[in-house]
Each structure stands twice: as structure tokens, then as C-alpha cells.
Design a protein around this motif. Structure first.
Motif, PDB file in Angstrom:
ATOM      1  N   GLU A   1      11.057   7.268  16.636  1.00  0.00           N
ATOM      2  CA  GLU A   1      10.737   6.504  15.592  1.00  0.00           C
ATOM      3  C   GLU A   1      10.114   5.101  16.426  1.00  0.00           C
ATOM      4  O   GLU A   1       9.383   4.361  16.179  1.00  0.00           O
ATOM      5  CB  GLU A   1      11.834   5.988  14.706  1.00  0.00           C
ATOM      6  CG  GLU A   1      11.235   5.106  13.481  1.00  0.00           C
ATOM      7  CD  GLU A   1      11.521   3.804  13.730  1.00  0.00           C
ATOM      8  OE1 GLU A   1      10.925   2.856  12.913  1.00  0.00           O
ATOM      9  OE2 GLU A   1      12.076   3.225  14.646  1.00  0.00           O
TER      10      GLU A   1
ATOM     11  N   TYR B   1       7.239  10.974   9.418  1.00  0.00           N
ATOM     12  CA  TYR B   1       6.521   9.953  10.133  1.00  0.00           C
ATOM     13  C   TYR B   1       5.760  10.647  11.304  1.00  0.00           C
ATOM     14  O   TYR B   1       4.922  10.223  11.721  1.00  0.00           O
ATOM     15  CB  TYR B   1       7.631   8.813  10.938  1.00  0.00           C
ATOM     16  CG  TYR B   1       8.383   9.225  11.849  1.00  0.00           C
ATOM     17  CD1 TYR B   1       8.096   9.659  13.022  1.00  0.00           C
ATOM     18  CD2 TYR B   1       9.804   8.841  11.533  1.00  0.00           C
ATOM     19  CE1 TYR B   1       8.970  10.080  14.161  1.00  0.00           C
ATOM     20  CE2 TYR B   1      10.883   9.388  12.552  1.00  0.00           C
ATOM     21  CZ  TYR B   1      10.557   9.808  13.943  1.00  0.00           C
ATOM     22  OH  TYR B   1      11.352  10.193  14.946  1.00  0.00           O
TER      23      TYR B   1
ATOM     24  N   GLY C   1       3.792   6.701   6.827  1.00  0.00           N
ATOM     25  CA  GLY C   1       4.631   7.181   7.779  1.00  0.00           C
ATOM     26  C   GLY C   1       5.700   6.153   8.132  1.00  0.00           C
ATOM     27  O   GLY C   1       6.885   6.679   8.389  1.00  0.00           O
ATOM     28  N   ALA C   2       5.715   4.838   7.553  1.00  0.00           N
ATOM     29  CA  ALA C   2       6.929   3.995   7.926  1.00  0.00           C
ATOM     30  C   ALA C   2       8.228   4.293   6.999  1.00  0.00           C
ATOM     31  O   ALA C   2       8.894   3.789   7.123  1.00  0.00           O
ATOM     32  CB  ALA C   2       6.294   2.633   7.632  1.00  0.00           C
TER      33      ALA C   2
ATOM     34  N   ARG D   1      -0.327   4.341   7.645  1.00  0.00           N
ATOM     35  CA  ARG D   1       0.766   3.844   8.414  1.00  0.00           C
ATOM     36  C   ARG D   1       1.937   3.786   7.349  1.00  0.00           C
ATOM     37  O   ARG D   1       3.041   3.794   7.693  1.00  0.00           O
ATOM     38  CB  ARG D   1       0.391   2.730   9.111  1.00  0.00           C
ATOM     39  CG  ARG D   1       1.326   1.763   9.654  1.00  0.00           C
ATOM     40  CD  ARG D   1       1.533   2.447  11.101  1.00  0.00           C
ATOM     41  NE  ARG D   1       2.471   1.942  11.952  1.00  0.00           N
ATOM     42  CZ  ARG D   1       3.192   2.302  13.040  1.00  0.00           C
ATOM     43  NH1 ARG D   1       2.797   3.555  13.477  1.00  0.00           N
ATOM     44  NH2 ARG D   1       3.861   1.602  13.553  1.00  0.00           N
TER      45      ARG D   1
ATOM     46  N   THR E   1       3.746  -1.947   7.791  1.00  0.00           N
ATOM     47  CA  THR E   1       4.881  -1.044   8.196  1.00  0.00           C
ATOM     48  C   THR E   1       6.280  -1.545   8.036  1.00  0.00           C
ATOM     49  O   THR E   1       7.218  -0.637   7.806  1.00  0.00           O
ATOM     50  CB  THR E   1       4.541  -1.198   9.958  1.00  0.00           C
ATOM     51  OG1 THR E   1       3.225  -0.675  10.263  1.00  0.00           O
ATOM     52  CG2 THR E   1       5.944  -0.257  10.837  1.00  0.00           C
TER      53      THR E   1
ATOM     54  N   SER F   1       1.880  10.115  11.578  1.00  0.00           N
ATOM     55  CA  SER F   1       1.403   9.667  12.709  1.00  0.00           C
ATOM     56  C   SER F   1       0.171  10.357  13.119  1.00  0.00           C
ATOM     57  O   SER F   1      -0.857   9.947  13.583  1.00  0.00           O
ATOM     58  CB  SER F   1       2.434   9.761  13.635  1.00  0.00           C
ATOM     59  OG  SER F   1       2.321   9.199  14.876  1.00  0.00           O
TER      60      SER F   1
ATOM     61  N   ASP G   1       6.717   5.270  17.867  1.00  0.00           N
ATOM     62  CA  ASP G   1       5.983   5.110  16.936  1.00  0.00           C
ATOM     63  C   ASP G   1       5.589   3.536  16.734  1.00  0.00           C
ATOM     64  O   ASP G   1       4.571   3.174  16.526  1.00  0.00           O
ATOM     65  CB  ASP G   1       6.270   5.855  15.688  1.00  0.00           C
ATOM     66  CG  ASP G   1       4.900   6.490  14.788  1.00  0.00           C
ATOM     67  OD1 ASP G   1       3.863   5.691  15.259  1.00  0.00           O
ATOM     68  OD2 ASP G   1       5.040   7.363  14.193  1.00  0.00           O
TER      69      ASP G   1
ATOM     70  N   MET H   1      10.023   6.442   8.809  1.00  0.00           N
ATOM     71  CA  MET H   1      10.691   5.572  10.101  1.00  0.00           C
ATOM     72  C   MET H   1      11.741   4.865   9.770  1.00  0.00           C
ATOM     73  O   MET H   1      12.836   4.722  10.170  1.00  0.00           O
ATOM     74  CB  MET H   1       9.562   4.696  10.479  1.00  0.00           C
ATOM     75  CG  MET H   1       8.219   5.563  11.270  1.00  0.00           C
ATOM     76  SD  MET H   1       6.851   4.224  11.355  1.00  0.00           S
ATOM     77  CE  MET H   1       7.454   3.081  12.553  1.00  0.00           C
TER      78      MET H   1
ATOM     79  N   GLN I   1       9.142   0.497   5.940  1.00  0.00           N
ATOM     80  CA  GLN I   1      10.610   0.748   6.704  1.00  0.00           C
ATOM     81  C   GLN I   1      11.540   0.295   5.668  1.00  0.00           C
ATOM     82  O   GLN I   1      12.646   0.933   5.550  1.00  0.00           O
ATOM     83  CB  GLN I   1      10.422   0.084   7.927  1.00  0.00           C
ATOM     84  CG  GLN I   1       9.750   0.644   9.035  1.00  0.00           C
ATOM     85  CD  GLN I   1       9.572   0.059  10.164  1.00  0.00           C
ATOM     86  OE1 GLN I   1       9.759  -1.275  10.488  1.00  0.00           O
ATOM     87  NE2 GLN I   1       9.492   0.604  11.300  1.00  0.00           N
TER      88      GLN I   1
END
Length: 426
Positions: free
Chosen positions: A42, A105, A128-129, A125, A74, A109, A45, A132, A78
Motif C-alpha cells: 500500500e 488496490y 483503489g484508495a 485512483r 487518494t 492500480s 502505491d 488502501m 483512504q
């Protein structure tokens, strides 16, 4: 007949023996492998985006403000993911949720490698976050519930080492790809995100061999109504503990993002130094962080949470003071190392401390996620406040000095918080 003093001495001796590395069980090592590697990848990334912002500006023709949107997206993902997957892990289990987060993620990614424009990049993004953000929350809960109380701090610190290791991994792989392709322009940068899809395939096999949290299983297997009623009667929300955890993380995030967002610019514009964009600057920071995590892991279960937190806050405040008061390049490089050591290193104790201060509850994952990710608000505020003050050299000094206030505020929270070393969790 044993006296209370004899019993206490025996318990201290047993605790000291249990803290040794040789006593770490296979289950504990496996939970650390899953949580630590998940956090490492993580970090890879996350740090990758920072490294590639100049390249992305050229590839997509973006302004600095538009680039900042990638970072904000991002951060938002998160925060949401950290809270959401903390909740999911309370129901699905720590191990399965950890693998789910890594899978999310990793997938997004890999998809970013094929993003045709900045809009697709930002959308992918964000999703994916989410994974993460969940990775830290779920991994920290797994470590807290799996490692023996006498060495829980060590487990949390070793997991947190994934942060600088992942950053160094991103720097190394970026350097290799750049060297082979004569830079990161064209489609070379896409390869770095494609590599970011590999963690799921690595950690799938690790997760298969990682036992589920025994505490989570115990709660899950409480089948009878009597057991459920008894469990519910002890499952009260620890409001004070949750507020303490939130405030502690808020101030840590404020000083972390305040220092690391603006220190390079401060050293260039106010101190007129040019080494801050060099590899030695980055490596001093990351190896300082690794040293901080290792030292924290060695002493946190011996000395306790509060002494370690207070010592690291003192070192960090002194390092920031060196930025403000000195222009000597050698002293500033030492301060960079100590900043990585303290400001990064103090997060080594965040996971165990949050689990212990929040206490026993079936919603531990959700509340840890809420405290940690809610506390990220401090990280959102710090760059804005310092940036607003940084229009002049004097204002920049004042802005960076606000992190000293955050150090003091965090120390006050720690001072009034109970010591949680060796606290049993259920």
C-alpha cells in the motif's frame, strides 16, 4: 504461600521472557506477514503517486492544482475505505477483509496502467484508495488481536515498518524502470502501476496460511443466547477511549503532513538549500523512519506506550526546531534523519494503542478505523494552514512552528491517557 510481591515479580519475569523474538509464535509471524506486506505494498502505491506527479503533469497536460486533485482524491478514498473496511472486518473477519483490501488496490492500480486520460486516472485512483485505506485498519486490528499482550507493541511497530520499506521499494523500482526506458515518459510510468497489481497474487498465498483472529472467532462463535447477552453487556462504547484515540491521531496527522508537505519547500525558499530534491534527502528520511520503528519495537513493551510516545514527540519537536533556527546543512541533514525517526516512527505504536485504548468491543475494527481515519482531518488541515501563512519567510516560519503546537498537544493527550502496556483484549 506466595505473597503479592512474589506473584508480581513472577509476572514481570514471565512478561520479559514473552517479549523476546524467539517467543513469537508462528501464528503471530503469519499475521505480521499478511498485515505488514499489505501495508508495504500500500505504501508503494501511495508513494508512487508522489514520485510520478511531474510525469503525469506532462502526460496529461495538468496544472499543479489539477495534480493536487489526485492527492486529494487518494486521501478521500483512504479515509472512507479505512472506516468502511474496519466495519466490514468486524463482520467478515480480519484475514478475509485484509485480502479483500489488497485485492481492491491491486486491481485498480493495475487498471490505472491503462487509464486513457486524467478523468479515468482519478476515478480508478479513488476506488483503489478505498482498499488502501482499509489495509492499515484491518492489519492493525489483526495484529492487536493476534499478538500476545506482552509483545503487542512490537508487532504493531514491525507492521508499521512497511511504510518506509514500501517507499524505498517505489523509489528503487521507479529508478530501474526509468533507467531501462530512459525516463518515465511515454508509457514507462504505466509499467509502475501494472507492477502495483502484483500484491494480490503474492498475498493470496500468505492469507491462506494466516489464521483468523482468535478474538474475532470467539465472538463469532458465541452461539447461545446467554453468551450473546453476556457479551453484549460488556460491549459498551468507550467514549473517552475513542476521543483520546481520535485526538492523538489528529495531532499526529497534523504534524506529519505539516512537516512532510512543507519542509522541503521551507528549506529551499527560506534556508536556500538545494539538497532537498536529492536522493540522500529522501533516503535520510526513510532510513530515519526504519530506525525509529526498530527502536520503538525494541522498547515499547518494556517501557510502555506513554514513555515512548513522549520521547518521540520530544525528538520530533527538537528536529523541527532545528529547521527553523539553523541553516547549517549538516545539522539539517541530521534533523531530516531525526524527523523520519520520530514523526514516522511514532506511528509504530498507533495500532496497538488504538486497540487498547478503545477497549473490548465487537466493533473494534470499525472504531479503530473511525479514530485513525477521522484523525486524518489533522493531515488535511495542516497543509492548508501552513500554506496560508507561508506567503512570506516570517509567515512560513510561523506556519511550520504550528507543528510544534501539535507536538505539545499530542504530548498532553498522551500524558493524560492511561498506560495500556500489557492490556489483555477480548
Amino acid at each position: 504461600m506466595k505473597t503479592s510481591a512474589t506473584v508480581a515479580t513472577a509476572e514481570l519475569k514471565d512478561g520479559a521472557q514473552a517479549r523476546g523474538l524467539k517467543n513469537i509464535t508462528r501464528t503471530e509471524w503469519r499475521s505480521l506477514s499478511l498485515a505488514g506486506l499489505g501495508w508495504t505494498f500500500e505504501s508503494y502505491d501511495s508513494f508512487l503517486l508522489s514520485l510520478l506527479l511531474p510525469t503525469l503533469a506532462l502526460q496529461f497536460g495538468l496544472s499543479k492544482a489539477q495534480l493536487g486533485l489526485f492527492t486529494s482524491i487518494t486521501a478521500a478514498g483512504q479515509i472512507i475505505g479505512g472506516i468502511l473496511f474496519g466495519y466490514v472486518s468486524d463482520r467478515l473477519g480480519r484475514v478475509r477483509t485484509a485480502l479483500l483490501c489488497v485485492g481492491i488496490y491491486s486491481l485498480f492500480s493495475g487498471l490505472i496502467a491503462f487509464a486513457p486520460n486524467e478523468h479515468w486516472f482519478a476515478t480508478l485512483r479513488f476506488f483503489g484508495a478505498l482498499g488502501m485505506g482499509g489495509t492499515w485498519t484491518v492489519g492493525a486490528a489483526l495484529i492487536a488481536e493476534t499478538w500476545h499482550a506482552s509483545r503487542r507493541g512490537k508487532g504493531g511497530a514491525l507492521m508499521q515498518m512497511g511504510l518506509p520499506i514500501g517507499a524505498i521499494l517505489a523509489i528503487t523500482i521507479s529508478g530501474i524502470v526509468s533507467g531501462v526506458n530512459d525516463g518515465l515518459g511515454g508509457n514507462s510510468w504505466r509499467l509502475l502501476f501494472l507492477i502495483g497489481a502484483s500484491p494480490f497474487f503474492i498475498l493470496f498465498w500468505v492469507a491462506r496460511k494466516t489464521p483468523e483472529s482468535p478474538i474475532w472467532l470467539e465472538r463469532r462463535q458465541a452461539k447461545s443466547a446467554v453468551q450473546r447477552v453476556a457479551a453484549a453487556s460488556h460491549d459498551k462504547l468507550n467514549v473517552r477511549g475513542l476521543l483520546t484515540a481520535f485526538c492523538f491521531i489528529f495531532f499526529l496527522q497534523y504534524l506529519y503532513w505539516g512537516v512532510f508537505t512543507w519542509t522541503p519547500t521551507f528549506l529551499v525558499t527560506v534556508k536556500h538549500l538545494d539538497f532537498v530534491h536529492s536522493l540522500k534527502f529522501v533516503l535520510a528520511l526513510q532510513f530515519g523512519a526504519i530506525s525509529g520503528f526498530l527502536l520503538f519495537s525494541a522498547f515499547v513493551d518494556r517501557l510502555g506506550r506513554r514513555p515512548m510516545f513522549l520521547a518521540y514527540l520530544l525528538v520530533g519537536a527538537a528536529a523541527v526546531g532545528a529547521y527553523i533556527l539553523s541553516s547549517d546543512a549538516l545539522l539539517l541533514m541530521v534533523a531530516i534523519f531525526l524527523t523520519g525517526f520520530s514523526v514516522n516512527g511514532i506511528f509504530a505504536g498507533a495500532g496497538p494503542f488504538l486497540a487498547e485504548i478503545i477497549g473490548d468491543t465487537a466493533s473494534r475494527g470499525f472504531l479503530m478505523g473511525l479514530a485513525y481515519n477521522g484523525g486524518r482531518l489533522g493531515g488535511f488541515i495542516a497543509p492548508l494552514i501552513i500554506g496560508a501563512l507561508a506567503s512570506t519567510s516570517g509567515g512560513f516560519v510561523l506556519g511550520l512552528a504550528t507543528t510544534i503546537v501539535a507536538f505539545i498537544a499530542a504530548a498532553v493527550v498522551v500524558f493524560f491517557a492511561p498506560e495500556t502496556r500489557g492490556k489483555a483484549l477480548s
